[in-house]
Each structure stands twice: as C-alpha cells, then as structure tokens.
Motif scaffolding. Structure first.
Motif, PDB file in Angstrom:
ATOM      1  N   PRO A 119      -0.598  -4.992   8.840  1.00 19.43           N
ATOM      2  CA  PRO A 119      -1.708  -5.925   8.610  1.00 19.43           C
ATOM      3  C   PRO A 119      -2.295  -5.725   7.224  1.00 19.43           C
ATOM      4  O   PRO A 119      -2.086  -4.677   6.593  1.00 19.43           O
ATOM      5  CB  PRO A 119      -2.718  -5.530   9.704  1.00 19.43           C
ATOM      6  N   PRO A 120      -3.035  -6.709   6.717  1.00 14.64           N
ATOM      7  CA  PRO A 120      -3.711  -6.520   5.425  1.00 14.64           C
ATOM      8  C   PRO A 120      -4.636  -5.317   5.477  1.00 14.64           C
ATOM      9  O   PRO A 120      -5.233  -5.022   6.524  1.00 14.64           O
ATOM     10  CB  PRO A 120      -4.496  -7.827   5.239  1.00 14.64           C
ATOM     11  N   GLU A 121      -4.742  -4.622   4.362  1.00 13.81           N
ATOM     12  CA  GLU A 121      -5.631  -3.461   4.309  1.00 13.81           C
ATOM     13  C   GLU A 121      -6.843  -3.781   3.444  1.00 13.81           C
ATOM     14  O   GLU A 121      -6.751  -4.545   2.486  1.00 13.81           O
ATOM     15  CB  GLU A 121      -4.904  -2.234   3.761  1.00 13.81           C
ATOM     16  N   SER A 122      -7.956  -3.196   3.808  1.00 14.45           N
ATOM     17  CA  SER A 122      -9.181  -3.360   3.029  1.00 14.45           C
ATOM     18  C   SER A 122      -9.425  -2.067   2.261  1.00 14.45           C
ATOM     19  O   SER A 122      -9.837  -1.061   2.836  1.00 14.45           O
ATOM     20  CB  SER A 122     -10.367  -3.668   3.952  1.00 14.45           C
ATOM     21  N   ARG A 123      -9.142  -2.098   0.968  1.00 13.40           N
ATOM     22  CA  ARG A 123      -9.221  -0.876   0.169  1.00 13.40           C
ATOM     23  C   ARG A 123     -10.465  -0.820  -0.709  1.00 13.40           C
ATOM     24  O   ARG A 123     -10.814   0.243  -1.228  1.00 13.40           O
ATOM     25  CB  ARG A 123      -7.979  -0.756  -0.719  1.00 13.40           C
ATOM     26  N   VAL A 124     -11.117  -1.942  -0.904  1.00 13.30           N
ATOM     27  CA  VAL A 124     -12.263  -1.984  -1.803  1.00 13.30           C
ATOM     28  C   VAL A 124     -13.424  -1.203  -1.198  1.00 13.30           C
ATOM     29  O   VAL A 124     -13.740  -1.333  -0.012  1.00 13.30           O
ATOM     30  CB  VAL A 124     -12.683  -3.442  -2.088  1.00 13.30           C
TER      31      VAL A 124
END
Length: 394
Positions: A315-320
C-alpha cells in the motif's frame, strides 16, 4: 510544469502489482506476501510451564503447605502420571503441565528436603503457566502488508509453514547516460567524471526488494542508446539518469520514443529534479531521472520508491513528518523545494536545519543529510520555530 502530487499519480498509474510465485520460507525474507497463509497447528500445543519449579493443584496452593514430589516433567518429556491431592511434580520450562487446574511455584520460592517441599508463607498470584494457544491457534491467518522480516519468518516457521506465496521481485534496469561518465575504478579523462547515479538507484531499488540490473553506460549517440535499451528488455521498470533535458546531446527521450515510449509527462515543478520524464515503453514502465546526483536521488525517493512499492503489491506509505525549523529560511519560488537538511532531537518536534549549500551536484552534503525539508512552491519566508514538513532519508 506538473505539480509533484500530480506527477506521482501519473507515475503510479504506469505500474500494477506483479504476479506471484511460491518460495521456500528460507528465501522469503524481504519478500511481500501476495496471499494469506494459515497456522497449521496451535502454539503452544498444550499448556506449558513458563518457569522452572513445581507444579501442584490449585487446591494445594496454600501458605506453608507441605507436598510430596511424585515425579518430573521436562520439555519434550511429559509427566505420565496423574497427581493426587498433596502431591507436586518437579517441572521445567516448556514442559506440559500434568493437569488442568494447577500452578507452578518457582523453584527458588520453595524449601525442599528429600521428596518433600514446603511452600512459602507468601504466595505468588501468577500461575506461571502458558495456556494452550496463547501465541496463535490453528487456522489463524497471517499476511502483513510489508516486506517479511526475520521475526515474521520465525512466526511462520512456528506455524509449521514451509513456503509462502509472494509477489515477484520487480526487475529494474538501470541506465546511466552521458559521454562524460566512467565507472568507479576507471581513470577518467580530462573531461569526464565518475558515474554515481546508478549505484544510488540500484541500492535504493535493492533495499526495496527489487532485482536491480545495472546496464552499461549509454553514450550520447542514438546507436549506443538503442543498444543499451535493447539490453533492458524483460525489465518491469527501466530507470535512466541523464539525457532527459533539452540540450543537443539529451537524446534519451527521442530515442525512447523511437523505440515505442508513450510519454506520460516531462518536467515537474520541483527543485531539484525538474527534468523528470515518465511513460510506458513496451511491457515496461520508464522513469527518466535527471543527471545531477542529488536531483536523481530526490526524484528516486519521491517517485521510484512508490513505484516499486506498488509493483510489490504494497500500500502507499506516508513518510512525511513534522519538524520545527531551526533557522530562518527564505521563500521557495515557483517550484517545490526539497532541501537537504539535518535533524536533531527536540520537544515536541525534532529540529531541522537545511544546509546552506543546496547545489544539486553536492554528494557530500547529500551523504550527510538526515532528511529533505519540504518547502511548498510559492511558500514565503519561514522563521525559526515554524512547523514544517520533512521527508526522512533512510
């Protein structure tokens, strides 16, 4: 110029999760499971002692009680009898308990003389028993949405799973372009530099589970580019660096289009990294990174990484993350600026300090950076203490 968020949507539209394969558990670390597996047994398969000590029925668990030791239970060797009231069994960690309603008293908490033990006046409230199925039950499903770790392999092994169905590793063909490039270890000519981009891209791709294939440097002529693109056939993703700008020697886009590239976009509103190109080329997606090492690295972090995650079925990752600006910073202008920066502990947020020199060829600064400070396009001057967004670098 395309905004970064729109460019990301377009590059992700170029790829789909890859097919699957079955691999033995020994080869599964770092792979992404494509379908759940289930436990083939219950763990622990029986209620077992969590400590070395003495098992006794709960009715005999009384302050100062005196009990007779009738036998012994060890891991892999259960006590065969049936204890009766007033009896205890010497038991060791991992051994099946002799009965359903008992406790294990730690060996250091009893007094033993011959076959007799005396319980202490102050008793523990914990039974020191691991109940059957405490860890997992037969039929329980397991399929994490992340690459498998060594710990996961331990769990799967305990579940009596010997092989798993995983996504195929993305094959990434990496092409550096330019007459000015030579490989590390070679002697550069008076007008040449060492190729570094391919090593950055390959390392990033491999860290994300891809099969990275570093192809020969393509020179700034059509025949050389065609020959190296031919070597890239069979890859899921072709990543070039350099040759994607508008100079007379920047031929990557032209040659790729001659070979069937359906370009999705070219040029994005970011700094560093404006001359980014992407599209489909036959059976592969193509990502054309800038030639400057910092630009190539920033674009790889922003675009190559999400593409590889999607190919792997992740799945997309949230790195911010949020951080506190440690120093004043000027306006950004018409492009989103990803500034190399350092982080230091702070409360409640870490403190971020951008480097003074943001030249897109400075690998020494890139190597020291902990993160990218994200300055949105059109953002005005910021003061020390302002809350800003950062993208951590591995």
């Amino acid at each position: 110029m395309l905004p970064v968020a729109e460019a990301l949507e377009k590059v992700l539209a170029l790829v789909e999760p890859l097919g699957t394969e079955v691999v033995p558990l020994r080869a599964a670390v770092g792979r992404v499971m494509a379908e759940p597996t289930t436990a083939r047994l219950t763990q622990p398969p029986f209620s077992a002692s969590a400590m070395d000590g003495y098992w006794l029925d709960v009715a005999d668990h009384l302050p100062g009680a005196v009990l007779r030791v009738e036998g012994e239970a060890a891991a892999g060797r259960a006590y065969a009898g049936t204890p009766t009231p007033g009896q205890a069994v010497r038991i060791f960690t991992g051994a099946p308990v002799p009965g359903p309603s008992g406790v294990v008293v730690l060996q250091e908490n009893v007094t033993r003389e011959g076959y007799m033990i005396t319980l202490p006046q102050q008793l523990e409230t914990h039974d020191n028993i691991r109940p059957q199925g405490q860890d997992f039950a037969q039929g329980e499903s397991f399929c994490p949405e992340r690459p498998l770790t060594a710990r996961d392999l331990g769990l799967l092994a305990a579940m009596n799973v010997s092989e798993v169905t995983v996504r195929r590793r993305p094959v990434v063909a990496i092409i550096a372009t330019g007459d000015e490039l030579v490989m590390p270890g070679e002697e550069p000519g008076p007008d040449q530099i060492i190729c570094s981009n391919s090593f950055i891209i390959a390392a990033l791709a491999e860290r994300l589970g891809a099969d990275a294939r570093m192809l020969p440097i393509a020179r700034d002529d059509r025949d050389s580019l065609r020959a190296v693109f031919e070597l890239a056939k069979g890859a899921d993703l072709v990543v070039t660096s350099g040759g994607a700008s508008v100079g007379a020697h920047d031929l990557v886009g032209e040659v790729a289009e001659e070979l069937g590239l359906e370009r999705s976009f070219w040029k994005i509103a970011m700094r560093p990294g404006k001359p980014l190109m992407a599209g489909r080329m036959g059976d592969a997606a193509m990502l054309g990174l800038p030639g400057n090492p910092v630009s190539a690295t920033v674009c790889a972090e922003l675009f190559l990484r999400p593409m590889l995650r999607k190919l792997a079925g992740l799945p997309p990752e949230s790195r911010v993350q949020k951080a506190e600006l440690a120093t004043d910073s000027g306006p950004t202008g018409p492009r989103t600026h990803y500034m190399r920066a350092t982080l230091e502990p702070g409360h409640p947020l870490p403190r971020v300090t951008p480097f003074d020199n943001q030249d897109s060829a400075m690998l020494s600064i890139l190597s020291q950076a902990d993160c990218l400070l994200i300055r949105p396009l059109g953002d005005g001057p910021r003061k020390a203490g302002d809350t800003v967004e950062i993208l951590p670098l591995d």
